[in-house]
Write a protein that holds these residues in place. Structure first.
Motif, PDB file in Angstrom:
ATOM      1  N   PRO A  49      13.008  13.106  52.922  1.00  0.00           N
ATOM      2  CA  PRO A  49      12.592  14.022  53.997  1.00  0.00           C
ATOM      3  C   PRO A  49      13.408  13.772  55.265  1.00  0.00           C
ATOM      4  N   PRO A  50      13.365  14.708  56.205  1.00  0.00           N
ATOM      5  CA  PRO A  50      14.087  14.512  57.465  1.00  0.00           C
ATOM      6  C   PRO A  50      13.405  13.452  58.321  1.00  0.00           C
ATOM      7  N   PRO A  51      14.089  12.953  59.335  1.00  0.00           N
ATOM      8  CA  PRO A  51      13.453  11.985  60.237  1.00  0.00           C
ATOM      9  C   PRO A  51      12.199  12.573  60.878  1.00  0.00           C
ATOM     10  N   VAL A  52      11.212  11.728  61.060  1.00  0.00           N
ATOM     11  CA  VAL A  52       9.983  12.150  61.726  1.00  0.00           C
ATOM     12  C   VAL A  52      10.283  12.435  63.198  1.00  0.00           C
ATOM     13  N   VAL A  53       9.717  13.517  63.714  1.00  0.00           N
ATOM     14  CA  VAL A  53       9.929  13.875  65.113  1.00  0.00           C
ATOM     15  C   VAL A  53       9.522  12.719  66.023  1.00  0.00           C
ATOM     16  N   GLN A  57      15.232   7.366  64.484  1.00  0.00           N
ATOM     17  CA  GLN A  57      16.334   8.119  63.884  1.00  0.00           C
ATOM     18  C   GLN A  57      16.435   9.514  64.492  1.00  0.00           C
ATOM     19  N   ASP A  58      15.302  10.143  64.724  1.00  0.00           N
ATOM     20  CA  ASP A  58      15.292  11.469  65.345  1.00  0.00           C
ATOM     21  C   ASP A  58      15.876  11.399  66.750  1.00  0.00           C
ATOM     22  N   GLN A  59      15.491  10.387  67.503  1.00  0.00           N
ATOM     23  CA  GLN A  59      16.013  10.240  68.860  1.00  0.00           C
ATOM     24  C   GLN A  59      17.512   9.950  68.852  1.00  0.00           C
ATOM     25  N   PRO A 206      23.162  14.623  62.877  1.00  0.00           N
ATOM     26  CA  PRO A 206      23.831  13.730  61.925  1.00  0.00           C
ATOM     27  C   PRO A 206      23.052  13.479  60.634  1.00  0.00           C
ATOM     28  N   SER A 207      21.732  13.314  60.722  1.00  0.00           N
ATOM     29  CA  SER A 207      20.947  13.082  59.499  1.00  0.00           C
ATOM     30  C   SER A 207      20.996  14.287  58.568  1.00  0.00           C
ATOM     31  N   ASP A 208      21.060  15.493  59.149  1.00  0.00           N
ATOM     32  CA  ASP A 208      21.154  16.711  58.341  1.00  0.00           C
ATOM     33  C   ASP A 208      22.455  16.735  57.547  1.00  0.00           C
ATOM     34  N   VAL A 209      23.534  16.353  58.234  1.00  0.00           N
ATOM     35  CA  VAL A 209      24.857  16.357  57.598  1.00  0.00           C
ATOM     36  C   VAL A 209      24.943  15.281  56.523  1.00  0.00           C
ATOM     37  N   ALA A 210      24.418  14.090  56.817  1.00  0.00           N
ATOM     38  CA  ALA A 210      24.456  13.009  55.824  1.00  0.00           C
ATOM     39  C   ALA A 210      23.677  13.400  54.562  1.00  0.00           C
ATOM     40  N   ALA A 211      22.516  14.012  54.754  1.00  0.00           N
ATOM     41  CA  ALA A 211      21.727  14.437  53.595  1.00  0.00           C
ATOM     42  C   ALA A 211      22.444  15.541  52.828  1.00  0.00           C
ATOM     43  N   GLY A 212      23.080  16.454  53.547  1.00  0.00           N
ATOM     44  CA  GLY A 212      23.827  17.522  52.889  1.00  0.00           C
ATOM     45  C   GLY A 212      24.987  16.980  52.077  1.00  0.00           C
TER      46      GLY A 212
END
Length: 265
Positions: A49-53, A57-59, A206-212
């Motif tokens: 899942p994506p980082p928690v708001v 990691q989100d920050q 960045p987390s979106d790109v890494a997961a992609g």
């Protein structure tokens, strides 16, 4: 900023568009890829899942994204504008310089078909993961943030995690590495840079790109052993060889090299 490089990059964007429309027929995107639905579902389920708001990691993602504002209107920004197109056949020309060819100088139906299927499967997995949860894009979190491409209201408010473009870029890089093992490092680098461009564009964190990228690599790995992919390999290699025999290369390679040398924030 190097003015000459910037002007050269502006020119190559126009050349790429002209090449796609005048030298290659527009390819209808495949309605299916090479992986079965069960395989696509398995790969989607494996994605975290994506980082928690509000989490560290989100920050960190949001702080990193904010630093990319410094690249607006520069050479790397212009390259990111080009990289926003990830559909074949035009998107395959992002790999011209890494391959040492000018795609569009020869007919490449097998290559276009192969990469169209790769696009379908990588994008399908990314969309399945997006459907599980919604993470706002940088340009949605900050409505004043400029994207490097035209974005509709629906696009601005669409899900950010994972990056479908990063998934497709990474999958292309892996597929080209199978076709041209001697250039594997160079083509994988461009596949990665397509994902980096989504950070520059303020379309993803960045987390979106890494997961992609992880999705794209997994899709390509599974696709490479399918009969449909393997059936196209020999023909696609022959098409790349024909393009190389033309002696034509992309005139924007110097500008691309300068843009990729930009120090990221």
């Amino acid at each position: 900023m190097k003015t000459g490089a910037r002007l050269g990059l502006v020119g190559v964007l126009g050349l790429m568009a002209a090449c796609a429309t005048s030298q290659k027929q527009v390819v209808t995107m495949p309605s299916e890829g090479v992986l079965a639905d069960a395989a696509l579902a398995r790969l989607a389920q494996a994605a975290p899942p994506p980082p928690v708001v509000g989490s560290p990691q989100d920050q960190a993602d949001k702080a990193a994204s904010a630093r990319y504002v410094a690249l607006e209107d520069g050479d790397r920004w212009l390259l990111a504008t080009s990289h926003a197109e990830v559909r074949p056949p035009l998107a395959l020309q992002h790999f011209d310089c890494a391959l040492g060819v000018r795609l569009g100088s020869a007919e490449t139906p097998a290559l276009d078909r192969m990469m169209g299927r790769i696009f379908h499967d990588a994008n399908s997995v990314a969309e399945r993961v997006k459907a599980r949860q919604s993470r706002p894009r940088p340009i949605a979190d900050d409505p004043q943030r400029r994207p490097c491409q035209v974005v509709s209201t629906a696009g601005r408010n669409s899900g950010s995690y994972p990056s479908g473009s990063a998934a497709v870029g990474a999958a292309y890089g892996e597929a080209f590495a199978v076709l041209e093992p001697d250039r594997a490092q160079a083509v994988r680098r461009i596949g990665h840079q397509i994902g980096v461009s989504r950070l520059v564009c303020a379309m993803h964190y960045p987390s979106d790109v890494a997961a992609g990228e992880a999705i794209g690599q997994a899709v390509a790995r599974d696709a490479a052993v399918t009969p449909a992919f393997q059936a196209d390999v020999a023909a696609a290699r022959a098409e790349l060889a024909a393009a190389r025999r033309s002696g034509l290369t992309n005139p924007g390679c110097v500008a691309e090299r300068d843009a990729l040398a930009t120090v990221l924030p």
